[in-house]
Each structure stands twice: as C-alpha cells, then as structure tokens.
Design a protein around this motif. Structure first.
Motif, PDB file in Angstrom:
ATOM      1  N   ALA A  15       0.838  -1.209   0.000  1.00 14.69           N
ATOM      2  CA  ALA A  15       0.000   0.000   0.000  1.00 14.69           C
ATOM      3  C   ALA A  15       0.873   1.260   0.000  1.00 14.69           C
ATOM      4  N   ARG A  16       1.941   1.245   0.800  1.00 13.02           N
ATOM      5  CA  ARG A  16       2.854   2.392   0.824  1.00 13.02           C
ATOM      6  C   ARG A  16       3.523   2.575  -0.532  1.00 13.02           C
ATOM      7  N   GLN A  17       3.887   1.469  -1.178  1.00 12.64           N
ATOM      8  CA  GLN A  17       4.524   1.552  -2.492  1.00 12.64           C
ATOM      9  C   GLN A  17       3.553   2.138  -3.517  1.00 12.64           C
ATOM     10  N   ALA A  18       2.301   1.721  -3.464  1.00  9.50           N
ATOM     11  CA  ALA A  18       1.293   2.243  -4.399  1.00  9.50           C
ATOM     12  C   ALA A  18       1.069   3.740  -4.162  1.00  9.50           C
ATOM     13  N   ALA A  19       1.005   4.150  -2.900  1.00  7.44           N
ATOM     14  CA  ALA A  19       0.815   5.564  -2.574  1.00  7.44           C
ATOM     15  C   ALA A  19       2.023   6.387  -3.024  1.00  7.44           C
ATOM     16  N   THR A  20       3.210   5.849  -2.847  1.00  8.09           N
ATOM     17  CA  THR A  20       4.434   6.546  -3.260  1.00  8.09           C
ATOM     18  C   THR A  20       4.506   6.649  -4.778  1.00  8.09           C
ATOM     19  N   ALA A  21       4.069   5.606  -5.469  1.00  7.52           N
ATOM     20  CA  ALA A  21       4.047   5.644  -6.940  1.00  7.52           C
ATOM     21  C   ALA A  21       3.081   6.727  -7.425  1.00  7.52           C
ATOM     22  N   GLN A  22       1.955   6.854  -6.735  1.00  9.07           N
ATOM     23  CA  GLN A  22       0.990   7.908  -7.086  1.00  9.07           C
ATOM     24  C   GLN A  22       1.605   9.287  -6.826  1.00  9.07           C
ATOM     25  N   LYS A  25       4.044  10.072  -9.565  1.00  6.74           N
ATOM     26  CA  LYS A  25       3.373  10.477 -10.792  1.00  6.74           C
ATOM     27  C   LYS A  25       2.911  11.926 -10.701  1.00  6.74           C
ATOM     28  N   LEU A  26       2.325  12.309  -9.554  1.00  8.33           N
ATOM     29  CA  LEU A  26       1.863  13.693  -9.386  1.00  8.33           C
ATOM     30  C   LEU A  26       3.023  14.678  -9.445  1.00  8.33           C
ATOM     31  N   ALA A  27       4.128  14.322  -8.793  1.00  7.93           N
ATOM     32  CA  ALA A  27       5.303  15.198  -8.815  1.00  7.93           C
ATOM     33  C   ALA A  27       5.845  15.304 -10.241  1.00  7.93           C
ATOM     34  N   GLY A  28       5.861  14.199 -10.970  1.00 10.69           N
ATOM     35  CA  GLY A  28       6.317  14.220 -12.368  1.00 10.69           C
ATOM     36  C   GLY A  28       5.423  15.094 -13.239  1.00 10.69           C
ATOM     37  N   ASP A  29       4.114  14.978 -13.022  1.00 12.37           N
ATOM     38  CA  ASP A  29       3.165  15.815 -13.779  1.00 12.37           C
ATOM     39  C   ASP A  29       3.370  17.295 -13.472  1.00 12.37           C
ATOM     40  N   LYS A  30       3.572  17.616 -12.184  1.00 11.42           N
ATOM     41  CA  LYS A  30       3.803  19.011 -11.792  1.00 11.42           C
ATOM     42  C   LYS A  30       5.094  19.535 -12.410  1.00 11.42           C
ATOM     43  N   LEU A  31       6.145  18.712 -12.393  1.00 13.85           N
ATOM     44  CA  LEU A  31       7.419  19.119 -12.973  1.00 13.85           C
ATOM     45  C   LEU A  31       7.260  19.360 -14.469  1.00 13.85           C
ATOM     46  N   GLU A  32       6.564  18.456 -15.129  1.00  8.87           N
ATOM     47  CA  GLU A  32       6.332  18.591 -16.568  1.00  8.87           C
ATOM     48  C   GLU A  32       5.557  19.875 -16.871  1.00  8.87           C
ATOM     49  N   ILE A  54      10.805  13.818  -6.502  1.00 11.85           N
ATOM     50  CA  ILE A  54      10.821  12.681  -7.427  1.00 11.85           C
ATOM     51  C   ILE A  54      11.925  11.695  -7.048  1.00 11.85           C
ATOM     52  N   ALA A  55      13.104  12.210  -6.753  1.00  8.14           N
ATOM     53  CA  ALA A  55      14.226  11.342  -6.357  1.00  8.14           C
ATOM     54  C   ALA A  55      13.902  10.609  -5.056  1.00  8.14           C
ATOM     55  N   SER A  56      13.280  11.322  -4.128  1.00 10.98           N
ATOM     56  CA  SER A  56      12.903  10.714  -2.853  1.00 10.98           C
ATOM     57  C   SER A  56      11.873   9.600  -3.063  1.00 10.98           C
ATOM     58  N   CYS A  57      10.889   9.852  -3.913  1.00  7.59           N
ATOM     59  CA  CYS A  57       9.868   8.838  -4.209  1.00  7.59           C
ATOM     60  C   CYS A  57      10.493   7.614  -4.887  1.00  7.59           C
ATOM     61  N   GLU A  58      11.394   7.855  -5.817  1.00  5.38           N
ATOM     62  CA  GLU A  58      12.038   6.738  -6.515  1.00  5.38           C
ATOM     63  C   GLU A  58      12.833   5.880  -5.535  1.00  5.38           C
ATOM     64  N   LEU A  64      11.015   0.013  -0.737  1.00  4.11           N
ATOM     65  CA  LEU A  64       9.808  -0.770  -0.485  1.00  4.11           C
ATOM     66  C   LEU A  64       9.798  -2.046  -1.324  1.00  4.11           C
ATOM     67  N   ASP A  65      10.321  -1.950  -2.537  1.00  2.00           N
ATOM     68  CA  ASP A  65      10.397  -3.132  -3.388  1.00  2.00           C
ATOM     69  C   ASP A  65      11.284  -4.204  -2.735  1.00  2.00           C
TER      70      ASP A  65
END
Length: 129
Positions: A15-22, A25-32, A54-58, A64-65
């Motif tokens: 669940a934490r991994q899914a939330a972090t992936a979301q 994605k939001l941070a990537g969209d904002k950066l774009e 983004i780096a922190s999320c990655e 988590l993986d």
C-alpha cells in the motif's frame, strides 16, 4: 514473526509503495507542467523541490520493493515449513490409526480365544491367508 504478521507487513508495504508511486506520478506531472511554462514564468525553486521529491519517491519505491521481496520470501519459507509440518502430522496420524486398527484386530482375536477357552474348548487355529 507470525505468518499473519508477515502478511500484514506485506500488505502495508504494498500500500505504501502504491501511494508513493501515485505521489511520484503527481510530482512528475507538476514538474512537466512547470517545465512547459515559458522560461521567464518557471519557478526555479519549484523545479528543484519537485526533482528532490521525485528522487525521494524513486528511492522509497526501491526500498519498499526490497522490503516486499524480503517479506514475500519469508512468507514463502514459512508456508513451506508449515506445509512440511502438516504433512508430517498427517503421516504420524496415519501411523497411529494403523496401530490402533492393528490393536483392535488383535483384541478381536484375543476375545475369541478367551470365549473358546471359557466354553471349555480349545481355540481353533485361525485360517492362514
């Protein structure tokens, strides 16, 4: 740790991994979106903060993986051990049942011998099979 606890930890990590992936994605969209603005309208601090996020999320997703892989391995090993334990219990139960049945048949023979003796006779030999 118990098997239930391992499953709980696995679900929490997933669940934490899914939330972090979301969040990634939001941070990537904002950066774009920020980089899509004209150079004069771009916020350098916003871009920098988004890149750090983004780096922190990655990194969090990678960590988590690894945790998910570790928990999955522990669960697999625990299930194998549990199944082996259950198989051994079944084998023991079958041996006990066979022993009980053997004693029961022996008691039947013993009882018939005693009955014959009480009637004053000599027990007849049991037919050979």
């Amino acid at each position: 740790a118990t098997l239930a606890r391992l499953y709980h930890d696995l679900q929490t990590a997933q669940a934490r991994q899914a939330a972090t992936a979301q969040q990634l994605k939001l941070a990537g969209d904002k950066l774009e979106a920020e980089l899509g603005k004209p150079q004069a309208d771009q916020c350098a601090n916003c871009i920098s903060d988004l890149k750090v996020e983004i780096a922190s999320c990655e990194k969090m997703i990678i960590d988590l993986d690894a945790q998910i892989t570790n928990l999955s391995t522990q669960i697999e090993e625990r299930v194998k051990r549990y199944n082996l334990t259950m198989e051994e219990r079944v084998r023991i139960a079958n041996r006990v049942k066979a022993t009980d049945e053997a004693w029961s048949s022996l008691n039947i023979v013993k009882d018939s011998v005693f009955e014959a003796i009480q009637r004053g006779g000599v027990p007849s030999p049991s037919p050979q099979q």
